[in-house]
Design a protein around this motif. Structure first.
Motif, PDB file in Angstrom:
ATOM      1  N   PHE A 254     -73.411 -30.448  15.655  1.00 32.33           N
ATOM      2  CA  PHE A 254     -72.289 -29.515  15.117  1.00 32.33           C
ATOM      3  C   PHE A 254     -72.081 -30.224  13.516  1.00 32.33           C
ATOM      4  O   PHE A 254     -72.311 -31.431  13.445  1.00 32.33           O
ATOM      5  N   LEU A 255     -71.652 -29.627  12.776  1.00 30.97           N
ATOM      6  CA  LEU A 255     -71.175 -29.990  11.456  1.00 30.97           C
ATOM      7  C   LEU A 255     -69.675 -30.095  11.437  1.00 30.97           C
ATOM      8  O   LEU A 255     -69.132 -28.986  11.763  1.00 30.97           O
ATOM      9  N   ILE A 256     -69.149 -31.149  11.243  1.00 33.67           N
ATOM     10  CA  ILE A 256     -67.817 -31.550  11.341  1.00 33.67           C
ATOM     11  C   ILE A 256     -67.169 -31.639   9.756  1.00 33.67           C
ATOM     12  O   ILE A 256     -67.870 -32.235   9.210  1.00 33.67           O
ATOM     13  N   ARG A 286     -57.732 -24.536  -1.939  1.00 36.29           N
ATOM     14  CA  ARG A 286     -58.169 -25.674  -2.629  1.00 36.29           C
ATOM     15  C   ARG A 286     -57.927 -26.811  -1.776  1.00 36.29           C
ATOM     16  O   ARG A 286     -56.899 -27.177  -1.102  1.00 36.29           O
ATOM     17  N   PHE A 287     -58.786 -28.033  -2.106  1.00 31.07           N
ATOM     18  CA  PHE A 287     -58.640 -29.162  -1.139  1.00 31.07           C
ATOM     19  C   PHE A 287     -58.845 -30.428  -1.795  1.00 31.07           C
ATOM     20  O   PHE A 287     -59.578 -30.404  -2.820  1.00 31.07           O
ATOM     21  N   ASN A 288     -57.903 -31.456  -1.526  1.00 30.81           N
ATOM     22  CA  ASN A 288     -57.912 -32.675  -2.282  1.00 30.81           C
ATOM     23  C   ASN A 288     -59.054 -33.340  -1.851  1.00 30.81           C
ATOM     24  O   ASN A 288     -59.616 -34.272  -2.680  1.00 30.81           O
ATOM     25  N   GLU A 289     -59.271 -33.645  -0.658  1.00 39.47           N
ATOM     26  CA  GLU A 289     -60.359 -34.223  -0.178  1.00 39.47           C
ATOM     27  C   GLU A 289     -61.124 -33.587   0.940  1.00 39.47           C
ATOM     28  O   GLU A 289     -60.743 -32.961   1.958  1.00 39.47           O
ATOM     29  N   GLN A 290     -62.459 -33.940   1.109  1.00 40.83           N
ATOM     30  CA  GLN A 290     -63.268 -33.369   2.112  1.00 40.83           C
ATOM     31  C   GLN A 290     -64.249 -34.501   2.718  1.00 40.83           C
ATOM     32  O   GLN A 290     -64.790 -35.046   1.771  1.00 40.83           O
ATOM     33  N   LYS A 291     -64.254 -34.501   4.023  1.00 42.94           N
ATOM     34  CA  LYS A 291     -65.402 -35.345   4.302  1.00 42.94           C
ATOM     35  C   LYS A 291     -66.297 -34.640   5.327  1.00 42.94           C
ATOM     36  O   LYS A 291     -65.620 -33.937   6.293  1.00 42.94           O
ATOM     37  N   PHE A 292     -67.567 -35.010   5.705  1.00 43.55           N
ATOM     38  CA  PHE A 292     -68.483 -34.242   6.609  1.00 43.55           C
ATOM     39  C   PHE A 292     -69.238 -35.187   7.483  1.00 43.55           C
ATOM     40  O   PHE A 292     -69.777 -36.021   6.911  1.00 43.55           O
ATOM     41  N   TRP A 293     -69.585 -34.711   8.669  1.00 45.48           N
ATOM     42  CA  TRP A 293     -70.368 -35.382   9.412  1.00 45.48           C
ATOM     43  C   TRP A 293     -71.350 -34.631  10.197  1.00 45.48           C
ATOM     44  O   TRP A 293     -70.871 -33.299  10.669  1.00 45.48           O
ATOM     45  N   LEU A 302     -73.187 -39.897  15.398  1.00 44.19           N
ATOM     46  CA  LEU A 302     -72.427 -39.533  14.449  1.00 44.19           C
ATOM     47  C   LEU A 302     -73.054 -39.982  12.944  1.00 44.19           C
ATOM     48  O   LEU A 302     -73.094 -41.359  13.082  1.00 44.19           O
ATOM     49  N   GLN A 303     -73.103 -39.111  12.277  1.00 44.69           N
ATOM     50  CA  GLN A 303     -73.571 -39.670  10.844  1.00 44.69           C
ATOM     51  C   GLN A 303     -72.787 -38.987   9.513  1.00 44.69           C
ATOM     52  O   GLN A 303     -72.779 -37.611   9.768  1.00 44.69           O
ATOM     53  N   ALA A 304     -72.317 -39.616   8.886  1.00 43.27           N
ATOM     54  CA  ALA A 304     -71.638 -39.113   7.666  1.00 43.27           C
ATOM     55  C   ALA A 304     -72.390 -38.450   6.575  1.00 43.27           C
ATOM     56  O   ALA A 304     -73.680 -39.037   6.588  1.00 43.27           O
ATOM     57  N   ILE A 305     -72.046 -37.130   6.081  1.00 36.34           N
ATOM     58  CA  ILE A 305     -73.161 -36.611   5.149  1.00 36.34           C
ATOM     59  C   ILE A 305     -72.164 -36.805   3.692  1.00 36.34           C
ATOM     60  O   ILE A 305     -71.252 -36.425   3.306  1.00 36.34           O
ATOM     61  N   ASP A 347     -80.618 -33.521   2.011  1.00 36.40           N
ATOM     62  CA  ASP A 347     -81.635 -33.959   3.159  1.00 36.40           C
ATOM     63  C   ASP A 347     -80.749 -35.431   3.842  1.00 36.40           C
ATOM     64  O   ASP A 347     -80.717 -36.181   3.408  1.00 36.40           O
ATOM     65  N   LEU A 348     -80.261 -35.017   5.049  1.00 28.76           N
ATOM     66  CA  LEU A 348     -79.429 -36.209   5.839  1.00 28.76           C
ATOM     67  C   LEU A 348     -80.430 -37.482   6.100  1.00 28.76           C
ATOM     68  O   LEU A 348     -79.776 -38.471   5.921  1.00 28.76           O
ATOM     69  N   LYS A 349     -81.441 -37.261   6.259  1.00 25.83           N
ATOM     70  CA  LYS A 349     -82.431 -38.198   6.844  1.00 25.83           C
ATOM     71  C   LYS A 349     -83.004 -39.087   5.419  1.00 25.83           C
ATOM     72  O   LYS A 349     -82.725 -40.254   5.630  1.00 25.83           O
ATOM     73  N   LEU A 350     -83.128 -38.515   4.177  1.00 28.26           N
ATOM     74  CA  LEU A 350     -83.469 -39.363   3.519  1.00 28.26           C
ATOM     75  C   LEU A 350     -82.494 -39.462   2.436  1.00 28.26           C
ATOM     76  O   LEU A 350     -82.677 -40.235   1.330  1.00 28.26           O
ATOM     77  N   ASN A 351     -81.483 -38.989   2.578  1.00 23.85           N
ATOM     78  CA  ASN A 351     -80.128 -38.952   1.589  1.00 23.85           C
ATOM     79  C   ASN A 351     -80.551 -38.343   0.070  1.00 23.85           C
ATOM     80  O   ASN A 351     -80.208 -39.075  -0.798  1.00 23.85           O
ATOM     81  N   THR A 352     -81.119 -37.418  -0.048  1.00 27.72           N
ATOM     82  CA  THR A 352     -81.553 -36.958  -1.261  1.00 27.72           C
ATOM     83  C   THR A 352     -81.122 -35.314  -1.472  1.00 27.72           C
ATOM     84  O   THR A 352     -80.740 -34.556  -0.407  1.00 27.72           O
TER      85      THR A 352
END
Length: 838
Positions: A254-256, A286-293, A302-305, A347-352
Motif C-alpha cells: 500500500f501507498l499511504i 492545496r496541502f501544507n504538509e504531505q507524508k508518504f509511506w 513500513l518504509q517512509a518515502i 527508487d525507494l530501495k536506492l533512494n534515488t
C-alpha cells in the motif's frame, strides 16, 4: 358534425390549440401518456437478475426485477428505488426514507419506513438498515431481525461482504464496533476522539484516524477486516491529516498518504488572488504538509518515502518505484487538468530520483467535443511498465524504473489497457483496436474494426492522482466497435485465441452501461432503443441469437410512423451528416416549416428514442414538433481553421443546401436553435445568416473574448482551457486577436435580421446568464425583435417537469408556431411584434 369530428381527431393528435392555456394542457396531457425505460440498469453478481426503472407520468415510477435465467418469465414489480442486489437471493431498495427487501426466491417483500441508509452483507446473506432514530437493524433474507443496535453516532461503513463498522461511545470511551448480526465486537477503544473511520476500496482494511493530545501528531490505526479485526498498523501522522491508502498489485502493498490541508484562513473582508497561484481559488486542493509511506501488510514492513518537500507521490503499481512531482507546477489552466512538469521516478530501495521531464496529456483524437484527455500515466497490472507522453500525441513505454523502453510511433492511440499477463498493450482508437507486443516491440491492428471507433469494455482501472493502473482482469477482451458514419454498433469477444461476434452490428442505440454480462461472459443482455423503438431489454447467447427479455409493456404505435433520412455533406474539410425527421402525418402534396437544432456532431443521436418526455436537448421537443407538423433537422457542426462560429456557419449553410432539395420543406419558414455550445453557435449564425425566419438561443456565449478572460465558478477554474478544447481556438486572444474577433457574436449583433428568443437560468454557473443579457442589450440597442427569458431559479439546464422546463418548453413551441406557422393568438409574443403594445 364533420367539423366536430375533425376537432376530435385533431385533439387526439394533440393539435387543437384553443388558447395558450389549453395548448399547454393538451401538450402535457399528450406527453403524460408516454412511458419509457431508464438507461440505468442494475444487475446481480452473476447477472441472473436484471432490474430496470420504468418511467411513467400517469403512474408512479416502478422498478421491474427480471429473471434473466428463465428469459423473463418471472418479473417482480417494486417501488422506484436505488438498488443493491444481495447475491442472487434478494434485492434491497431505498427511496428517500422508504426501503424494501424483495426475496427473489420466495417473492416475499418487506417494507420499512424512516430509513436513512441501507447495506448488504453478501457472505452472510443478510442486509442492514439504519433508521432515523439512529437504530441499526440487521435482517436475514427471510425478513427476520437478527440484531438491533441503538444510538449509532454516524453512518456505518460496510465491506458489503460480512461486517458493518461504526463509531460508538461507552463508559467515557470512543469505540469502533464491528457487527454482522451475531455478537458485536469492539474493534478499537480509546479515550481520544476518533476523527474518521474508512474502508479501502476492496473493503479488506479498516482505517481509523484518531486525534491525540499531541499538538503535532495524530494516529493512524489499520485493522484487517477479514481476520477478526487484527490490528495491522499503528502509525503517527501529521495533525489533522487526510489519509488515503492506495493498493499496489491487489493489496500486496500500500501507498499511504497523509496530507494536511491548507490552513489559509478566509478573510471576511477580502479575497486575495495572486498572479502566480496555480490553484486560483482552489485552495481546498492545496496541502501544507504531505507524508508518504510504503506498507507491506504480510511482512509488517513500513518504509517512509522521502521525496523533495511539497512533492506529490503517486503509485506506479510497484512497491519499489513511485511517480513524484511538484503538483500543478507551471499550471496555467491551458489544459483542464494540470500536466506533470518536472516528473521523476523515485527508487525507494536506492533512494534515488530518475528525471522524466515534462509529461503531457494525450488528446483522444477520435472524439469530438469534449476532446477528452487521457491521464498522463498508465500502469500495468504487474507494475513492470508504464506509458506516458512527452508531446501529447505519441505514447512512450517506460520500464518501471523510469527508463525509456520504446517510443510507439503512431498517433491516435487512446486509452491503453495492459493484458492480464503484462505481455501486450491494447489501444482503443478511431481506427480499429491496436495491439502492442511489449517483448517484440511490434504494433499491429487487430483487424476487427477498420475505420471504426473501438472501445474496450471489460478493463479494470484504478486511479491514484495522475497515474492509473489499466489492465484486463481476464484473458478475454470485450470490444465495442462503432461505425460513426452509419451509427452502427457491435461487440466482439476475444476468447481462447479467437474473436467471436457477441452483438451483431445494429443500428439500435445501446445506452450507457446497458451491456450486461455474467462473469463467465457466456450470457449477454442489452438495453436497446432507436428513434422509432422504445427502450427494450434483450438477451443474446454466444451465437448472437437475440430474444426480447422485457419491454415494459410500452406501446408507442406512433413511433412506427416516424420517418427519418440521413443527408451527407462536406464542410470545413470534413464529411458530415444531418438527420432529418418528417412530420408525423406527412403529406407529400404539402409544404412544412422546419426547425434546425445545432450543437456539435449529432449523427450519433440518430437512434435516440424520440420520447416526448426526453430531457435532452433542453427546450427542444423533437417528437412534439413532428406531431405538430414540423420537419426537424439535426446537422453536424464542427470546427475548422477559421474558428467555431465561422465553421458552424459553413456547416449549417452546407447542411441546408443538401436538405432543401426536399421540395416539401418551406424554405421561407426555417428556424434555428441551440443551447449552451449550440447557443453560442446560434448567436453567431444569427449575426451572419439571412436564411432563417426565427431563432432561439439558450444559455449561450455572446462574447467569446470576455468569456476567454472569465472565471468559471462551476468548475473553479479560469476558462482558458475551453478555448483549447470545446471552441478549438488553440491559442490566446492576444496571439490571434483577428480570429477571436471574427468569431465573436456580439460584435455583429446589429446584423441579426430575424426575431430571436433568448433564455437563461440566473443560477447558471457554467455559462453566466449575463452573457445572454449582453446579447439582449445589444439587440435592443439596434431595435431588433428579441425577447429574453431569465429564469430566477434556473440553472444551465432545466430538469424535466420543473416549472422552468415546462414554461420554457411551452414558450419555445409558441415561438415556432408564431413565426413559422403564422399562429397569432399568443399575447406574450404579440407584445413584441406590435411595437406600441407596451
Amino acid at each position: 358534425m364533420i367539423q366536430n369530428l375533425l376537432k376530435l381527431i385533431l385533439l387526439q393528435m394533440g393539435l387543437v390549440l384553443v388558447s395558450a392555456k389549453n395548448q399547454e394542457d393538451t401538450i402535457n396531457s399528450w406527453r403524460a401518456k408516454f412511458a419509457s425505460l431508464s438507461n440505468l440498469v442494475y444487475q446481480s453478481k452473476d447477472a441472473n437478475w436484471i432490474a430496470i426503472k420504468k418511467i411513467s407520468k400517469l403512474s408512479t415510477d416502478s422498478i421491474f426485477v427480471i429473471n434473466a435465467k428463465n428469459h423473463g418469465k418471472t418479473v417482480h414489480r417494486i417501488m422506484n428505488a436505488q438498488l443493491l442486489f444481495l447475491n442472487e437471493e434478494g434485492v434491497l431498495g431505498q427511496n428517500e426514507q422508504k426501503a424494501l427487501f424483495l426475496n427473489l426466491t420466495t417473492g416475499d417483500t418487506f417494507h420499512f419506513n424512516n430509513v436513512i441508509k441501507t447495506y448488504i452483507l453478501e457472505d452472510l446473506s443478510r442486509y442492514a438498515l439504519l433508521f432515523k432514530d439512529r437504530r441499526l437493524k440487521i435482517y436475514n433474507s427471510s425478513g427476520k431481525m437478527l440484531l438491533e443496535i441503538t444510538d449509532v453516532e454516524d453512518l456505518p461503513l460496510s465491506d458489503s461482504r460480512n461486517t458493518l463498522f461504526f463509531k460508538n461511545q461507552k463508559d467515557g470511551k470512543n469505540q469502533v464496533i464491528a457487527a454482522n448480526g451475531g455478537q458485536n465486537k469492539v474493534v478499537y477503544s480509546t479515550e481520544n476522539k476518533i476523527r474518521k473511520i474508512q474502508l479501502i476500496s476492496s473493503g479488506k482494511q479498516l482505517i481509523i484516524t484518531e486525534a491525540t493530545t499531541s499538538k503535532e501528531q495524530d494516529r493512524l490505526i489499520i485493522f484487517d477486516t477479514q481476520s477478526s479485526g487484527k490490528k495491522l498498523l499503528d502509525l503517527d501522522i501529521p495533525k489533522k491529516s487526510i489519509v488515503k491508502l492506495s493498493e499496489i498489485q491487489d493489496g500486496e502493498s500500500f501507498l499511504i498518504g497523509a496530507r494536511v490541508e491548507s490552513d489559509e484562513s478566509n478573510d471576511p473582508l477580502v479575497e486575495v488572488w495572486y498572479g502566480n497561484d496555480s490553484y486560483v481559488n482552489e485552495h481546498f486542493m492545496r496541502f501544507n504538509e504531505q507524508k508518504f509511506w510504503l506498507w507491506k501488510p504480510k511482512s509488517s514492513k513500513l518504509q517512509a518515502i522521502e521525496v523533495p518537500k511539497n512533492n506529490e507521490v503517486s503509485s506506479l503499481n510497484n512497491d519499489r518505484y513511485f511517480m513524484t512531482y511538484p503538483p500543478r507546477k507551471g499550471h496555467n489552466f491551458i489544459t483542464s487538468e494540470p500536466e506533470l512538469n518536472e516528473a521523476k521516478v523515485y527508487d525507494l530501495k536506492l533512494n534515488t530520483l530518475n528525471d522524466l521531464g515534462n509529461l503531457k496529456l494525450v488528446k483522444r483524437i477520435g472524439k469530438e467535443w469534449p476532446l477528452l484527455l487521457n491521464h498522463e500515466i498508465f500502469c500495468s497490472a504487474d507494475g513492470k511498465w508504464f506509458l506516458a507522453s512527452k508531446d501529447g500525441v505519441k505514447w512512450i513505454l517506460y520500464n518501471c524504473n523510469g527508463k525509456i523502453e520504446y517510443l510507439i510511433d503512431k498517433t491516435g492511440l487512446e486509452q491503453p489497457v495492459f493484458s492480464k499477463n503484462g505481455y501486450y498493450i491494447y489501444f482503443e482508437s478511431g481506427d480499429d483496436l491496436w495491439i502492442f507486443n511489449i517483448k517484440q516491440k511490434i504494433l499491429t491492428a487487430a483487424g476487427i474494426g477498420k475505420e471504426k471507433m473501438t472501445k474496450i469494455t471489460n478493463y479494470v482501472s484504478i486511479r491514484n492522482k495522475h497515474t492509473m493502473a489499466s489492465f484486463l482482469p481476464t484473458d478475454c477482451i470485450l470490444v465495442e466497435t462503432l461505425d460513426r458514419d452509419q451509427n452502427v454498433i457491435s461487440y466482439k469477444l476475444f476468447d481462447s485465441g479467437k474473436w467471436k461476434q457477441i452483438i451483431p452490428p445494429t443500428e439500435n442505440r445501446l445506452t450507457n452501461n446497458s451491456l450486461i454480462y455474467n462473469p463467465d461472459m457466456t450470457s449477454f443482455y442489452t438495453l436497446e432503443e432507436n428513434y422509432n423503438l422504445p427502450p427494450t431489454l434483450y438477451s443474446y447467447d454466444t451465437r448472437g441469437q437475440k430474444l426480447t427479455l422485457f419491454d415494459g409493456n410500452i406501446r408507442d404505435n406512433g413511433a412506427k410512423r416516424i420517418r427519418q433520412e440521413i443527408y451527407s455533406y462536406s464542410a470545413v474539410g470534413k464529411n458530415l451528416n444531418g438527420i432529418l425527421y418528417y412530420p408525423t402525418n406527412f403529406n407529400s402534396k404539402k409544404k412544412y416549416p422546419m426547425v434546425v437544432r445545432i450543437y456539435d456532431m449529432q449523427r450519433h443521436i440518430s437512434n435516440d428514442y424520440l420520447s416526448p418526455n426526453k430531457m435532452m436537448p433542453e427546450g427542444f421537443q423533437i417528437r412534439t414538433l413532428l406531431e405538430r407538423g414540423y420537419f426537424v433537422y439535426l446537422p453536424d457542426t464542427t470546427v475548422g481553421e477559421n474558428g467555431p462560429g465561422i465553421s458552424a456557419l459553413e456547416c449549417v449553410h452546407n447542411a441546408l443546401d443538401v436538405v432543401l432539395k426536399n421540395p416539401n420543406i418551406d424554405q421561407s419558414k426555417i428556424g434555428l436553435c441551440g443551447q449552451s455550445y449550440g447557443g453560442y453557435k446560434t448567436n453567431f449564425i444569427a449575426t451572419h445568416s439571412n436564411r432563417f425566419a426565427a431563432f432561439i438561443s439558450g444559455a449561450g456565449i455572446s462574447d467569446n473574448i470576455r468569456d476567454f478572460y472569465s472565471y468559471n465558478y462551476a468548475w473553479n477554474k479560469p476558462l482558458y482551457f475551453i478555448y483549447n478544447t470545446v471552441y478549438q481556438m488553440n491559442t490566446t486572444v492576444s496571439a490571434d486577436m483577428e480570429r477571436y474577433i471574427k468569431n465573436n457574436p456580439i460584435l455583429n449583433v446589429e446584423k441579426v435580421n430575424a426575431p430571436i428568443l433568448l433564455w437563461a437560468g440566473k443560477n447558471d454557473r457554467i455559462v453566466p446568464w449575463d452573457q445572454t443579457m449582453e446579447f439582449y442589450i445589444g439587440l435592443r440597442r439596434y431595435n431588433k425583435d428579441v425577447i429574453a427569458l431569465f429564469y430566477k431559479n434556473g440553472n444551465h439546464s432545466f430538469m424535466n417537469e420543473t416549472p422552468e422546463e415546462i414554461d420554457a418548453s411551452t414558450k419555445v413551441l409558441n415561438w415556432w408556431d408564431y413565426f413559422l406557422k403564422g399562429k397569432q393568438d399568443l399575447p406574450w409574443i404579440v407584445k413584441l411584434m406590435k411595437k406600441d403594445a407596451l
